[in-house]
Design a protein around this motif. Structure first.
Motif, PDB file in Angstrom:
ATOM      1  N   TRP A  35       2.231   2.315   4.313  1.00 22.84           N
ATOM      2  CA  TRP A  35       1.182   1.642   3.550  1.00 22.84           C
ATOM      3  C   TRP A  35       1.686   0.896   2.315  1.00 22.84           C
ATOM      4  O   TRP A  35       0.933   0.147   1.699  1.00 22.84           O
ATOM      5  CB  TRP A  35       0.103   2.639   3.160  1.00 22.84           C
ATOM      6  CG  TRP A  35      -0.720   3.144   4.309  1.00 22.84           C
ATOM      7  CD1 TRP A  35      -0.969   2.508   5.495  1.00 22.84           C
ATOM      8  CD2 TRP A  35      -1.420   4.385   4.382  1.00 22.84           C
ATOM      9  NE1 TRP A  35      -1.780   3.275   6.297  1.00 22.84           N
ATOM     10  CE2 TRP A  35      -2.075   4.439   5.631  1.00 22.84           C
ATOM     11  CE3 TRP A  35      -1.555   5.460   3.512  1.00 22.84           C
ATOM     12  CZ2 TRP A  35      -2.855   5.508   6.035  1.00 22.84           C
ATOM     13  CZ3 TRP A  35      -2.333   6.543   3.905  1.00 22.84           C
ATOM     14  CH2 TRP A  35      -2.978   6.559   5.159  1.00 22.84           C
ATOM     15  N   THR A  41       0.972  -4.341   5.503  1.00 21.06           N
ATOM     16  CA  THR A  41      -0.374  -4.469   4.931  1.00 21.06           C
ATOM     17  C   THR A  41      -0.812  -5.913   4.711  1.00 21.06           C
ATOM     18  O   THR A  41      -1.926  -6.152   4.254  1.00 21.06           O
ATOM     19  CB  THR A  41      -0.470  -3.713   3.593  1.00 21.06           C
ATOM     20  OG1 THR A  41       0.460  -4.284   2.671  1.00 21.06           O
ATOM     21  CG2 THR A  41      -0.199  -2.223   3.770  1.00 21.06           C
ATOM     22  N   MET A  44      -4.114  -6.555   6.253  1.00 21.53           N
ATOM     23  CA  MET A  44      -5.075  -5.460   6.177  1.00 21.53           C
ATOM     24  C   MET A  44      -5.938  -5.611   4.934  1.00 21.53           C
ATOM     25  O   MET A  44      -5.552  -6.259   3.972  1.00 21.53           O
ATOM     26  CB  MET A  44      -4.344  -4.110   6.126  1.00 21.53           C
ATOM     27  CG  MET A  44      -3.590  -3.783   7.406  1.00 21.53           C
ATOM     28  SD  MET A  44      -2.536  -2.320   7.247  1.00 21.53           S
ATOM     29  CE  MET A  44      -3.727  -1.053   6.826  1.00 21.53           C
ATOM     30  N   ASN A  45      -7.080  -4.968   4.954  1.00 18.51           N
ATOM     31  CA  ASN A  45      -7.949  -4.927   3.792  1.00 18.51           C
ATOM     32  C   ASN A  45      -7.487  -3.768   2.901  1.00 18.51           C
ATOM     33  O   ASN A  45      -8.245  -2.875   2.581  1.00 18.51           O
ATOM     34  CB  ASN A  45      -9.401  -4.758   4.240  1.00 18.51           C
ATOM     35  CG  ASN A  45     -10.378  -5.031   3.120  1.00 18.51           C
ATOM     36  OD1 ASN A  45      -9.993  -5.428   2.026  1.00 18.51           O
ATOM     37  ND2 ASN A  45     -11.636  -4.795   3.390  1.00 18.51           N
ATOM     38  N   ASN A  91     -12.852   2.756  12.640  1.00 22.66           N
ATOM     39  CA  ASN A  91     -13.308   2.510  11.266  1.00 22.66           C
ATOM     40  C   ASN A  91     -14.801   2.767  11.140  1.00 22.66           C
ATOM     41  O   ASN A  91     -15.268   3.190  10.087  1.00 22.66           O
ATOM     42  CB  ASN A  91     -13.010   1.066  10.857  1.00 22.66           C
ATOM     43  CG  ASN A  91     -11.529   0.765  10.874  1.00 22.66           C
ATOM     44  OD1 ASN A  91     -10.703   1.648  10.723  1.00 22.66           O
ATOM     45  ND2 ASN A  91     -11.203  -0.491  11.074  1.00 22.66           N
ATOM     46  N   GLY A 104      -9.139   0.277  14.137  1.00 23.92           N
ATOM     47  CA  GLY A 104      -8.157  -0.216  13.188  1.00 23.92           C
ATOM     48  C   GLY A 104      -6.831   0.475  13.480  1.00 23.92           C
ATOM     49  O   GLY A 104      -6.810   1.574  14.037  1.00 23.92           O
ATOM     50  N   GLU A 106      -2.252   0.452  12.388  1.00 23.98           N
ATOM     51  CA  GLU A 106      -1.049  -0.113  11.784  1.00 23.98           C
ATOM     52  C   GLU A 106       0.138   0.779  12.131  1.00 23.98           C
ATOM     53  O   GLU A 106      -0.019   1.976  12.353  1.00 23.98           O
ATOM     54  CB  GLU A 106      -1.183  -0.283  10.257  1.00 23.98           C
ATOM     55  CG  GLU A 106      -0.982   0.957   9.433  1.00 23.98           C
ATOM     56  CD  GLU A 106      -2.177   1.895   9.458  1.00 23.98           C
ATOM     57  OE1 GLU A 106      -1.938   3.120   9.420  1.00 23.98           O
ATOM     58  OE2 GLU A 106      -3.325   1.428   9.520  1.00 23.98           O
ATOM     59  N   ASN A 145      -3.006 -13.422  11.748  1.00 24.70           N
ATOM     60  CA  ASN A 145      -2.232 -12.323  12.337  1.00 24.70           C
ATOM     61  C   ASN A 145      -2.145 -12.482  13.859  1.00 24.70           C
ATOM     62  O   ASN A 145      -2.734 -11.719  14.619  1.00 24.70           O
ATOM     63  CB  ASN A 145      -2.857 -10.980  11.955  1.00 24.70           C
ATOM     64  CG  ASN A 145      -1.956  -9.808  12.284  1.00 24.70           C
ATOM     65  OD1 ASN A 145      -0.933  -9.965  12.937  1.00 24.70           O
ATOM     66  ND2 ASN A 145      -2.350  -8.636  11.830  1.00 24.70           N
ATOM     67  N   SER A 148      -1.128  -9.411  16.164  1.00 29.43           N
ATOM     68  CA  SER A 148      -2.187  -8.437  16.420  1.00 29.43           C
ATOM     69  C   SER A 148      -3.162  -8.956  17.466  1.00 29.43           C
ATOM     70  O   SER A 148      -3.572  -8.227  18.373  1.00 29.43           O
ATOM     71  CB  SER A 148      -2.926  -8.098  15.123  1.00 29.43           C
ATOM     72  OG  SER A 148      -3.830  -7.036  15.337  1.00 29.43           O
TER      73      SER A 148
END
Length: 193
Positions: A35, A41, A44-45, A91, A104, A106, A145, A148
């Motif tokens: 993270w 990240t 990501m939010n 999520n 979600g 990662e 992205n 993804s």
């Protein structure tokens, strides 16, 4: 039909190489490595973390959200080493009327392109459709992205389109691409393997 209730229980799920399990505060250092990486990240939010305490707090928040029926998140552990290499989960989910959930995920950068997320998705999707009773699993992806989006399409998801200013972040409103996979599509693909 019985409605799925998490009640804070995050069951272990296994594949050949991976164990998806509840994250614990003692996992903070390993998740901080993931993270805090700006490459991980970037879309990501989530702003990159600056200390393992932030990772411990995030783990606590995610586990609390499971108890509130707001989210369910698994740590992705390599069975061979016991090391957490990322996380994945739902999520949000909505069972009344819609029977849909938003995923979600990662992975730490050192674990990209080794098939780990595809393996994790195999049990994550099964859990969503068979245990939670979802009909539709969605993913929101930053339009920049491309890896993804490509991953989701390889997993059988359909890109439905752009949702304009669907998320608010510290830098303002963000557009996101919507991807989805329906239960019937997943079942057909699984049965054709």
């Amino acid at each position: 039909m019985l409605m799925y209730k998490c009640k804070g229980r995050i069951p272990e799920l296994e594949t050949g190489r991976l164990r998806l399990r509840k994250m614990r505060r003692r996992d903070a250092a390993q998740m901080f490595a993931c993270w805090s990486d700006r490459e991980v990240t970037r879309y990501m939010n989530l702003a990159p973390m600056v200390g393992a305490t932030e990772a411990a707090d995030m783990i606590g928040l995610l586990n609390h959200m499971a108890g509130e029926e707001d989210a369910i998140r698994w740590g992705i552990e390599l069975k061979e080493t016991g090391r957490l290499i990322g996380s994945c989960g739902f999520n949000t989910w909505q069972l009344e009327g819609a029977f849909r959930g938003e995923i979600g995920y990662e992975l730490g950068r050192n674990y990209w392109r080794h098939g780990y997320m595809s393996e994790a998705f195999s049990v994550l999707l099964s859990f969503g459709y068979e245990t939670m009773g979802l009909n539709r699993i969605e993913a929101l992806v930053d339009p920049r992205n491309a890896p993804s989006g490509g991953f989701l399409e390889n997993m059988g998801f359909t890109k439905e389109g752009l949702l304009r200013q669907i998320q608010h972040t510290s830098t303002g409103y963000k557009d996101m691409l919507m991807y989805s996979l329906l239960y019937d599509e997943w079942l057909r693909a699984r049965n054709n393997k």
